[in-house]
Motif scaffolding. Structure first.
Motif, PDB file in Angstrom:
ATOM      1  N   ASP A  50       0.790  -1.164  -0.031  1.00 26.27           N
ATOM      2  CA  ASP A  50       0.035   0.009   0.029  1.00 26.27           C
ATOM      3  C   ASP A  50       0.864   1.269   0.031  1.00 26.27           C
ATOM      4  OD1 ASP A  50      -1.994  -1.603   0.082  1.00 26.27           O
ATOM      5  OD2 ASP A  50      -2.718  -1.376   2.297  1.00 26.27           O
ATOM      6  N   PHE A  51       1.817   1.310   0.823  1.00 26.43           N
ATOM      7  CA  PHE A  51       2.842   2.353   1.029  1.00 26.43           C
ATOM      8  C   PHE A  51       3.800   2.490   0.045  1.00 26.43           C
ATOM      9  CE2 PHE A  51       0.925   2.732   5.353  1.00 26.43           C
ATOM     10  CZ  PHE A  51       0.958   4.222   5.566  1.00 26.43           C
ATOM     11  N   GLY A  52       4.541   1.314  -0.447  1.00 22.69           N
ATOM     12  CA  GLY A  52       5.481   1.151  -1.404  1.00 22.69           C
ATOM     13  C   GLY A  52       5.267   1.199  -2.869  1.00 22.69           C
ATOM     14  N   ASP A  53       4.002   0.611  -3.348  1.00 18.55           N
ATOM     15  CA  ASP A  53       3.684   0.698  -4.369  1.00 18.55           C
ATOM     16  C   ASP A  53       2.931   1.915  -4.870  1.00 18.55           C
ATOM     17  OD1 ASP A  53       4.960  -1.504  -4.640  1.00 18.55           O
ATOM     18  OD2 ASP A  53       3.277  -2.884  -4.780  1.00 18.55           O
ATOM     19  N   VAL A  54       1.904   2.678  -3.989  1.00 21.58           N
ATOM     20  CA  VAL A  54       1.087   3.491  -4.349  1.00 21.58           C
ATOM     21  C   VAL A  54       1.229   4.916  -3.457  1.00 21.58           C
ATOM     22  CG1 VAL A  54      -1.675   4.075  -4.109  1.00 21.58           C
ATOM     23  CG2 VAL A  54      -1.011   1.649  -4.495  1.00 21.58           C
TER      24      VAL A  54
ATOM     25  N   THR B  66      -7.574   3.898 -12.075  1.00 16.84           N
ATOM     26  CA  THR B  66      -7.914   2.637 -12.424  1.00 16.84           C
ATOM     27  C   THR B  66      -7.888   1.584 -11.510  1.00 16.84           C
ATOM     28  OG1 THR B  66      -5.815   2.174 -13.286  1.00 16.84           O
ATOM     29  CG2 THR B  66      -7.041   3.423 -14.864  1.00 16.84           C
ATOM     30  N   GLU B  67      -8.888   0.482 -11.709  1.00 16.38           N
ATOM     31  CA  GLU B  67      -8.827  -0.455 -10.696  1.00 16.38           C
ATOM     32  C   GLU B  67      -9.045  -0.172  -9.267  1.00 16.38           C
ATOM     33  OE1 GLU B  67      -9.240  -3.371 -12.107  1.00 16.38           O
ATOM     34  OE2 GLU B  67      -8.543  -2.597 -14.348  1.00 16.38           O
ATOM     35  N   ILE B  68      -9.791   1.085  -8.991  1.00 19.71           N
ATOM     36  CA  ILE B  68     -10.126   1.454  -7.668  1.00 19.71           C
ATOM     37  C   ILE B  68     -10.544   0.474  -6.735  1.00 19.71           C
ATOM     38  CG2 ILE B  68     -12.415   2.176  -8.118  1.00 19.71           C
ATOM     39  CD1 ILE B  68     -11.464   5.046  -6.850  1.00 19.71           C
ATOM     40  N   GLN B  69     -10.026   0.499  -5.744  1.00 13.74           N
ATOM     41  CA  GLN B  69     -10.628  -0.299  -4.486  1.00 13.74           C
ATOM     42  C   GLN B  69     -10.955   0.441  -3.339  1.00 13.74           C
ATOM     43  OE1 GLN B  69     -10.015  -3.720  -5.001  1.00 13.74           O
ATOM     44  NE2 GLN B  69      -9.237  -2.976  -6.807  1.00 13.74           N
ATOM     45  N   SER B  70     -12.514   0.391  -3.327  1.00 12.65           N
ATOM     46  CA  SER B  70     -13.241   1.197  -2.284  1.00 12.65           C
ATOM     47  C   SER B  70     -12.427   1.181  -0.719  1.00 12.65           C
ATOM     48  CB  SER B  70     -14.571   1.068  -2.163  1.00 12.65           C
ATOM     49  OG  SER B  70     -14.866  -0.549  -1.887  1.00 12.65           O
ATOM     50  N   TRP B  71     -12.019  -0.031  -0.417  1.00 12.36           N
ATOM     51  CA  TRP B  71     -11.495  -0.212   0.951  1.00 12.36           C
ATOM     52  C   TRP B  71     -10.358   0.631   0.951  1.00 12.36           C
ATOM     53  CZ3 TRP B  71      -6.576  -1.574   1.733  1.00 12.36           C
ATOM     54  CH2 TRP B  71      -5.798  -2.279   0.634  1.00 12.36           C
ATOM     55  N   PHE B  72      -9.546   0.569  -0.163  1.00 10.79           N
ATOM     56  CA  PHE B  72      -8.323   1.602  -0.084  1.00 10.79           C
ATOM     57  C   PHE B  72      -8.417   2.713   0.023  1.00 10.79           C
ATOM     58  CE2 PHE B  72      -4.551   3.780  -1.634  1.00 10.79           C
ATOM     59  CZ  PHE B  72      -3.444   2.837  -1.402  1.00 10.79           C
TER      60      PHE B  72
ATOM     61  N   LEU C 291       5.195  -3.817   9.839  1.00 10.80           N
ATOM     62  CA  LEU C 291       6.049  -2.923  10.531  1.00 10.80           C
ATOM     63  C   LEU C 291       6.111  -1.487   9.792  1.00 10.80           C
ATOM     64  CD1 LEU C 291       9.408  -5.174  10.782  1.00 10.80           C
ATOM     65  CD2 LEU C 291       8.022  -4.364  12.553  1.00 10.80           C
ATOM     66  N   THR C 292       5.381  -1.419   8.402  1.00 10.57           N
ATOM     67  CA  THR C 292       5.170  -0.271   8.007  1.00 10.57           C
ATOM     68  C   THR C 292       4.311   0.655   8.961  1.00 10.57           C
ATOM     69  OG1 THR C 292       3.031  -1.080   6.848  1.00 10.57           O
ATOM     70  CG2 THR C 292       5.126  -0.809   5.553  1.00 10.57           C
ATOM     71  N   SER C 293       4.151   0.350  10.118  1.00 15.24           N
ATOM     72  CA  SER C 293       3.407   1.091  11.070  1.00 15.24           C
ATOM     73  C   SER C 293       4.308   2.115  11.747  1.00 15.24           C
ATOM     74  CB  SER C 293       2.802   0.319  12.064  1.00 15.24           C
ATOM     75  OG  SER C 293       1.720  -0.440  11.799  1.00 15.24           O
ATOM     76  N   PHE C 294       5.802   1.903  11.370  1.00 14.38           N
ATOM     77  CA  PHE C 294       6.769   2.598  11.752  1.00 14.38           C
ATOM     78  C   PHE C 294       6.735   4.242  11.449  1.00 14.38           C
ATOM     79  CE2 PHE C 294      10.191   1.549   8.569  1.00 14.38           C
ATOM     80  CZ  PHE C 294       9.505   1.927   7.523  1.00 14.38           C
TER      81      PHE C 294
END
Length: 304
Positions: A11-15, A35-41, A200-203
């Motif tokens: 989620d963080f690294g790619d978007v 494109t390819e929208i994700q409502s949860w995201f 660990l991306t919670s850092f």
């Protein structure tokens, strides 16, 4: 928003980091055609998305109209895995800038405040409080995974953490965790501990000077590249505990003479699929708390 999203690292690294690199300099004067929208995201990261753009997000797969803009950027700019190259950004943004940006978006305390442990005890000293009660302990969040690479002796680990002088908070965040609330819990911690993995991306929600304690599973050699470098760039302490073969459930399952125990590099040479199967998917962790205690005591001293 498709691909490997739903894994926080992706989620963080790619978007989100590429989106920050690409659009932060527009100061909100940009519209996202997704494109390819994700409502949860969109729901989970709404605070970030609505700060980067002050316009409605367009579901481009369903958009039938004609849109006119003075300029369009197709795709996102990405520099490296979960990282930013300041020389390639419009305003020399860094990973530290990104962490402070995220903290600001989630209304966390300003960077001028120290870690929770230091702030609490500094306040007591300033107020001259000494009523004989025990000082606040540094808080350690222990993130346990629900699938692979999970800790199988959490009660023993928690006891060791407490014995080293910490308050321990065990969390198992899901994809649907409400980041507004969860970010405040992470911010209240001095240490974020977990096995090498996406949680660990919670850092990004930690304060400057707080520590990320990464437990590195047997045979995993990406710990520094995926989290350690980033932690240091964001002015966090990077602490790594590399488990011994005996602390891996692979040792219990296959024995000391299996190549994945006696010669993990030979497994790596056979390609990613086999490496992934053994070291990433099959493995859980049983920390030797006696050995682990010495690292915890050293970490405690750095936070004092």
């Amino acid at each position: 928003m498709n691909g490997l999203t739903s894994n926080p690292w992706h989620d963080f690294g790619d978007v989100l980091i590429p989106l920050f690199i690409t659009t932060r300099a527009y100061d909100g004067e940009v519209q996202f055609l997704v494109t390819e929208i994700q409502s949860w995201f969109v729901d989970k990261y709404r605070l970030i998305l609505t700060n980067l753009s002050r316009y409605d997000i367009v579901d481009f797969n369903k958009d039938a109209g004609v849109r006119c803009y003075p300029h369009i950027t197709v795709g996102l700019r990405s520099h490296r895995d979960l990282g930013i190259d300041p020389a390639r950004t419009p305003r020399n943004y860094t990973m530290l800038d990104f962490r402070l940006y995220i903290r600001d978006i989630f209304s966390l305390p300003p960077d001028s405040q120290g870690t929770p442990y230091k702030e609490a005890n500094k306040k007591n000293e300033t107020d001259g409080i000494d009523d004989g009660t025990e000082k606040q302990k540094p808080r350690l969040m222990l993130i346990n995974r629900s699938g692979n690479r999970k800790f199988v002796n959490v009660p023993e680990i928690s006891a060791a953490v407490q014995a080293a002088g910490f308050e321990v908070l065990v969390e198992e965040p899901s994809r649907d965790v409400r980041l507004e609330e969860f970010s405040r819990v992470v911010d209240s911690c001095d240490v974020l501990m977990g096995a090498h993995g996406a949680a660990l991306t919670s850092f990004f929600f930690l304060r400057t000077g707080a520590a990320m304690l990464q437990v590195v599973p047997w045979g995993v050699d990406t710990a520094m590249r995926y989290f350690g470098v980033q932690a240091k760039e964001m002015m966090l302490q990077d602490v790594e505990y590399n488990i011994a073969a005996e602390e891996s459930t692979l040792y219990e399952k296959y024995g000391k003479d299996h190549p994945m125990i006696s010669d993990p590099e030979s497994i790596h040479k056979q390609g990613w699929e086999l490496t992934r199967q053994y070291f990433w998917l099959e493995q859980d962790i049983r920390i030797n708390t006696t050995k682990f205690a010495s690292m915890l005591h050293q970490l405690f001293q750095t936070l004092a």
